[in-house]
Motif scaffolding. Structure first.
Motif, PDB file in Angstrom:
ATOM      1  N   SER A  23       0.830  -1.207   0.000  1.00 33.19           N
ATOM      2  CA  SER A  23       0.000   0.000   0.000  1.00 33.19           C
ATOM      3  C   SER A  23       0.866   1.259   0.000  1.00 33.19           C
ATOM      4  O   SER A  23       0.518   2.255  -0.645  1.00 33.19           O
ATOM      5  N   THR A  53       2.180   1.570  -3.579  1.00 36.57           N
ATOM      6  CA  THR A  53       1.115   2.021  -4.476  1.00 36.57           C
ATOM      7  C   THR A  53       0.834   3.505  -4.287  1.00 36.57           C
ATOM      8  O   THR A  53       0.660   4.251  -5.262  1.00 36.57           O
ATOM      9  N   SER A  54       0.816   3.956  -3.040  1.00 32.63           N
ATOM     10  CA  SER A  54       0.567   5.375  -2.762  1.00 32.63           C
ATOM     11  C   SER A  54       1.678   6.251  -3.324  1.00 32.63           C
ATOM     12  O   SER A  54       1.409   7.298  -3.938  1.00 32.63           O
TER      13      SER A  54
END
Length: 95
Positions: free
Chosen positions: A7, A10-11
């Motif tokens: 995550s 991805t951010s």
């Protein structure tokens, strides 16, 4: 732990995408304004160099983040020790 790392990656990748697209959009906007108001050419070579640098930093981030994901514990321990050493070193007094 993998979900947290994925995550984060991805951010950060989304942030890099927004930065690169923003640079392209702002460059196009200024090129259009410069051409209309002053009938001058925009320095596209410099803009492309900046965009290329952004993309290279993006690729380097992904490369080093993959290494960090594989060895996150050791890298974190070494990082904390290095920060501790830097903060605890004795400051020189200049008279």
């Amino acid at each position: 732990m993998d979900f947290l790392f994925e995550s984060i990656q991805t951010s950060i990748n989304l942030l890099f995408l927004i930065i690169v697209l923003g640079t392209v959009g702002i460059s196009w906007f200024f090129a259009d304004r410069l051409r209309k108001r002053h009938n001058a050419d925009f320095p596209w070579g410099k803009a492309l160099a900046i965009i290329g640098l952004e993309v290279l930093i993006w690729i380097a981030f992904n490369f080093f983040f993959e290494i960090f994901q594989a060895h996150w514990l050791w890298i974190s321990i070494v990082g904390v020790v290095v920060i501790f050493i830097i903060l605890k070193r004795k400051k020189r007094k200049y008279v």
